[in-house]
Design an enzyme around this catalytic site. Structure first.
Site, short mmCIF file in Angstrom:
data_model
loop_
_atom_site.label_atom_id
_atom_site.label_comp_id
_atom_site.label_asym_id
_atom_site.label_seq_id
_atom_site.Cartn_x
_atom_site.Cartn_y
_atom_site.Cartn_z
N HIS A 76 11.51 -5.27 1.16
CA HIS A 76 11.35 -3.96 0.51
C HIS A 76 11.47 -4.09 -1.02
O HIS A 76 12.01 -3.21 -1.68
CB HIS A 76 12.38 -2.95 1.01
CG HIS A 76 12.26 -2.64 2.48
ND1 HIS A 76 11.55 -1.55 2.95
CD2 HIS A 76 12.75 -3.27 3.57
CE1 HIS A 76 11.63 -1.54 4.28
NE2 HIS A 76 12.33 -2.56 4.68
N ASN A 149 12.36 3.88 8.13
CA ASN A 149 10.98 3.44 7.89
C ASN A 149 10.02 4.57 8.25
O ASN A 149 10.43 5.60 8.80
CB ASN A 149 10.66 2.23 8.77
CG ASN A 149 11.21 0.91 8.20
OD1 ASN A 149 11.48 0.81 7.00
ND2 ASN A 149 11.38 -0.06 9.06
FE1 HDD Z 1 16.40 -3.33 6.23
C1 HDD Z 1 16.26 -3.17 2.85
C2 HDD Z 1 14.79 -0.31 6.46
C3 HDD Z 1 16.30 -3.64 9.66
C4 HDD Z 1 18.37 -6.04 6.04
N1 HDD Z 1 15.64 -2.01 4.92
C5 HDD Z 1 15.70 -2.12 3.56
C6 HDD Z 1 15.09 -0.98 2.96
C7 HDD Z 1 14.67 -0.17 3.98
C8 HDD Z 1 15.04 -0.82 5.21
C9 HDD Z 1 13.97 1.15 3.84
C10 HDD Z 1 14.91 -0.74 1.47
C11 HDD Z 1 16.01 0.11 0.90
C12 HDD Z 1 15.74 0.38 -0.55
O1 HDD Z 1 14.78 1.12 -0.84
O2 HDD Z 1 16.46 -0.17 -1.38
N2 HDD Z 1 15.61 -2.25 7.75
C13 HDD Z 1 15.10 -0.98 7.65
C14 HDD Z 1 14.90 -0.43 8.97
C15 HDD Z 1 15.32 -1.38 9.86
C16 HDD Z 1 15.78 -2.51 9.10
C17 HDD Z 1 14.36 0.94 9.26
C18 HDD Z 1 15.34 -1.32 11.36
C19 HDD Z 1 15.57 -0.25 12.02
N3 HDD Z 1 17.15 -4.62 7.59
C20 HDD Z 1 17.03 -4.56 8.96
C21 HDD Z 1 17.83 -5.60 9.57
C22 HDD Z 1 18.44 -6.27 8.54
C23 HDD Z 1 17.99 -5.64 7.31
C24 HDD Z 1 17.96 -5.84 11.05
C25 HDD Z 1 19.37 -7.44 8.56
C26 HDD Z 1 20.10 -7.79 9.55
N4 HDD Z 1 17.09 -4.46 4.71
C27 HDD Z 1 17.93 -5.51 4.86
C28 HDD Z 1 18.42 -6.08 3.55
C29 HDD Z 1 17.76 -5.14 2.52
C30 HDD Z 1 16.95 -4.20 3.39
C31 HDD Z 1 18.22 -7.52 3.38
C32 HDD Z 1 16.97 -5.79 1.40
C33 HDD Z 1 17.36 -5.07 0.14
C34 HDD Z 1 18.44 -4.19 0.53
O3 HDD Z 1 18.72 -4.36 1.85
O4 HDD Z 1 19.01 -3.42 -0.19
O5 HDD Z 1 19.80 -6.03 3.50
#
Ligand code: HDD
Length: 688
Positions: A76, A149
């Site tokens: 993202h 999402n």
């Molecule tokens: Fe995630 C970012 C949505 C599963 C780990 N995720 C991130 C963002 C969104 C989502 C919208 C961007 C937030 C922003 O605008 O700063 N992610 C989801 C949804 C998931 C999902 C709807 C499943 C239902 N994500 C998911 C899993 C993991 C992560 C299973 C890790 C185990 N996601 C992350 C992250 C991020 C992220 C690596 C990257 C940047 C951040 O968090 O701030 O931690």
């Protein structure tokens, strides 16, 4: 600071023009506040150098520049954020004690960020990808982050698999490409070895993955959460965002061209809409259900690869979000905003969903890496707007340091002003569920059906939507080099819908169809069509917030231009003038109309519909310009409505469309401007 210092200027003949400090330009300083006399020339020995190490002004400027970048989000990375508010429609005290839902009409500030998933920060907006839909509610009882999402399910069921999923989707590690695309071997290799991803894959191959605007997407909290009321009664909830402007997507060929024509298409659209006061708006809804429903439902409600059809549990609308303010500074707000799924408030709770449990670790962890330390909550966009009292202290960049002598608990200091105590009555309490079991690494049998809802999604789509999914899969898998991976994917599709699988197989030129993939559970054929899952079955019936591209030449009919632009205004829609030069055009009544785009820079993919308003001579001139011919032929190919008059014929003929004119071509000599705009509410002429 405001006093003007004498400007030293650029000495020597090569000095460029430079405005010294004046009444309107305050004196520049270093980050330490020292007034700067010359910001364009480093300190040197003589006129041509060498430079001097003592030049603290140069060194500070370069030092800070060298440190401007922070790690981009690992997923993202490309996103766009805006401020606004959430308005509660009615008290939900029966359902939850969450402060934000107690008082009808109350407004709570929010910050929302929308994103693509796979591409880096500089990738184009129209990648085929899931869109992030993250909202931070600054409630009176702390920040609540709903990090969702635009698709209601996810690729995997357990957070343990997330790094693999993302590694496979991103650029391949040896070659560093492709960027912002899943059309490559690694992704489809992983997916075809991960049957649980099939439901989400169907969504990702639908036009949901190429939205027309961030404003026209649904949002979903994905997981099942809990709401708990003041008496401790619990219900399960799933969160839905419904765009007021309706759901709308582009078509794939349009997306490909948009990425070239305007890689910032989505963020520009959001920026412009808010700037024009056409504030993007969504309603928040919840599907509420109890344990009894969860036990009787066909699937496990803690499995993030499943949804609950709205026909089975209707979405109850509980409030609206309006985004009415763009950021002051992209880095400070959109880049530094830190969403964490762990941020919930009293009255809400998590469920055991293994994806959610893992996310609760990952987000906090990633913010420390990205923002450089534990004090990212001190950054204004992340700071709660309610009082904070705790004994956390120090660390990198600590800015809101607690006052007073007390910094530990328990303490015996009485009544000290900054001496908070935990409050069992009002503080956050986890729901009291009794749990027991062996320590295991295990995937529950209740998570084993990977195809039934994928099929339900597919059969719920219109023919056009099904064809687009088929084309998307053929496109993506055609970029896969290994035949075995293509075949493996088709073997999964056979478990979803035989005809669909065969069409994709044919599109890929497979000589023989593979056998259906082995499935832990047979696909259910009895799940009914859910109309709520289709975009085209739920059209917005409005042109509000959309844009007409008007191709104008000198001498074009001024009355028609005035009538159409007025009708658009009444609809709440916009237009842009595309002209042979950006200098603009002079209409039949000598009125001058500035142009927003020159033909080469304003292709029809930028617009929801087009109008060719030209003189015969103008059309003849345009007929010689390839980009003008593309303007109409692309609009035709993308099923757009095309307004025109007889004068436009030389251009239409040159574009090879003369015998292709259909009911989506609206002749402005026989169609009144009002009915023209009314027709545009259909958004596309799909019959073409
Ligand atoms: Fe995630 C970012 C949505 C599963 C780990 N995720 C991130 C963002 C969104 C989502 C919208 C961007 C937030 C922003 O605008 O700063 N992610 C989801 C949804 C998931 C999902 C709807 C499943 C239902 N994500 C998911 C899993 C993991 C992560 C299973 C890790 C185990 N996601 C992350 C992250 C991020 C992220 C690596 C990257 C940047 C951040 O968090 O701030 O931690």
């Amino acid at each position: 600071m405001t006093e003007s210092f004498k400007y030293a200027g650029n000495k020597g003949k090569g000095g460029e023009l430079h405005q010294p400090a004046s009444d309107t330009h305050p004196t520049m300083t270093t980050a330490q506040g020292c007034p700067v006399s010359d910001d364009q020339n480093s300190l040197k020995v003589g006129t041509r150098g060498p430079g001097l190490l003592e030049d603290q002004v140069l060194r500070e400027k370069l030092f800070h520049f060298d440190h401007e970048r922070i790690p981009e989000r690992v997923v993202h990375a490309r996103g766009y954020g805006a401020h606004g508010y959430f308005e509660t429609y009615e008290s939900l005290e029966d359902l939850t004690s969450a402060d934000i839902f107690q008082r009808k009409g109350e407004k709570t500030p929010v910050f929302a960020r929308f994103s693509t998933v796979a591409g880096n920060k500089g990738s184009p907006d129209l990648a085929r990808d899931v869109r992030g839909f993250a909202v931070k509610f600054y409630t009176q009882q702390g920040n609540w982050d709903l990090v969702g999402n635009n698709i209601p399910v996810f690729f995997i069921q357990d957070a343990m698999k997330f790094p693999d999923l993302i590694h496979s989707a991103k650029a391949e590690p040896d070659r560093g490409f492709p960027q912002a695309q899943t059309a490559h071997d690694n992704f489809w290799d992983f997916i075809s070895l991960t049957p649980e991803s099939m439901h989400m894959v169907m969504w990702a191959m639908s036009d949901r993955a190429i939205p027309r605007s961030l404003r026209f997407m649904e949002g979903f909290g994905v997981h099942t959460f809990k709401m708990i009321n003041a008496q401790g009664a619990e219900k399960f909830v799933k969160f839905h965002w419904k765009p007021k402007g309706g759901v709308q997507s582009v078509v794939w060929n349009e997306a490909l061209k948009l990425n070239g024509a305007d890689p910032d298409f989505h963020r520009r659209d959001m920026w412009q809409a808010i700037g024009q006061g056409d504030y993007p708006e969504w309603e928040l809804g919840v599907q509420v259900f109890d344990q009894e429903f969860a036990d009787s439902f066909e699937f496990d409600v803690f499995d993030a690869t499943k949804l609950i059809p709205e026909e089975q549990v209707p979405v109850k609308i509980i409030g609206r979000m309006v985004l009415d303010r763009v950021v002051d500074n992209f880095f400070a707000e959109t880049e530094q905003v830190a969403f964490c799924t762990q941020n919930i408030v009293p009255g809400l709770d998590f469920t055991p969903d293994p994806l959610l449990q893992g996310r609760n670790f990952s987000y906090l962890d990633t913010q420390v890496k990205r923002l450089g330390g534990p004090n990212f909550t001190h950054i204004p966009v992340n700071a709660p707007k309610c009082p904070m009292r705790h004994f956390q202290q120090d660390g990198h960049m600590a800015m809101n340091n607690p006052k007073g002598r007390v910094n530990y608990e328990p303490n015996s200091w009485e009544g000290a002003e900054h001496n908070p105590r935990a409050c069992p009555a009002h503080g956050f309490k986890s729901s009291s569920e009794s749990m027991s079991g062996d320590k295991l690494r295990y995937r529950s049998e209740t998570f084993a059906d990977h195809y039934s809802q994928a099929r339900q999604f597919y059969i719920s789509q219109t023919d056009i939507e099904q064809a687009h999914m088929q084309n998307a899969l053929v496109f993506e898998l055609s970029k896969v080099e290994h035949l075995a991976i293509r075949e493996r994917m088709v073997s999964h599709l056979l478990n979803i819908d035989q005809t669909f699988a065969k069409k994709v197989g044919k599109g890929l030129g497979l000589k023989t169809m593979p056998k259906a993939a082995e499935a832990a559970q047979k696909t259910r054929q009895d799940l009914p069509v859910s109309d709520a899952l289709s975009m085209l079955k739920n059209p917005p019936n409005t042109f509000k917030g959309r844009k007409l591209g008007i191709l104008l030449t000198d001498g074009a009919d001024a009355d028609l231009f005035a009538d159409i632009t007025l009708a658009l205004k009444k609809e709440g829609a916009n237009y842009e003038v595309v002209a042979p030069t950006v200098g603009g055009v002079t209409l039949s009544n000598d009125e001058f109309i500035p142009a927003q785009q020159v033909i080469d820079g304003g292709p029809s993919v930028l617009y929801d519909a087009v109008l060719v308003l030209v003189t015969k001579d103008g059309a003849k001139q345009l007929a010689k310009i390839p980009e003008a011919k593309d303007f109409v032929s692309d609009a035709h190919a993308h099923m757009k409505f095309i307004g025109h008059t007889a004068a436009a014929m030389p251009l239409i003929k040159a574009a090879g469309l003369i015998d292709k004119i259909d009911a989506g071509w609206l002749d402005l000599e026989s169609t009144k401007p009002k009915s023209f705009v009314k027709q545009l509410r259909n958004l596309r002429f799909w019959q073409r």
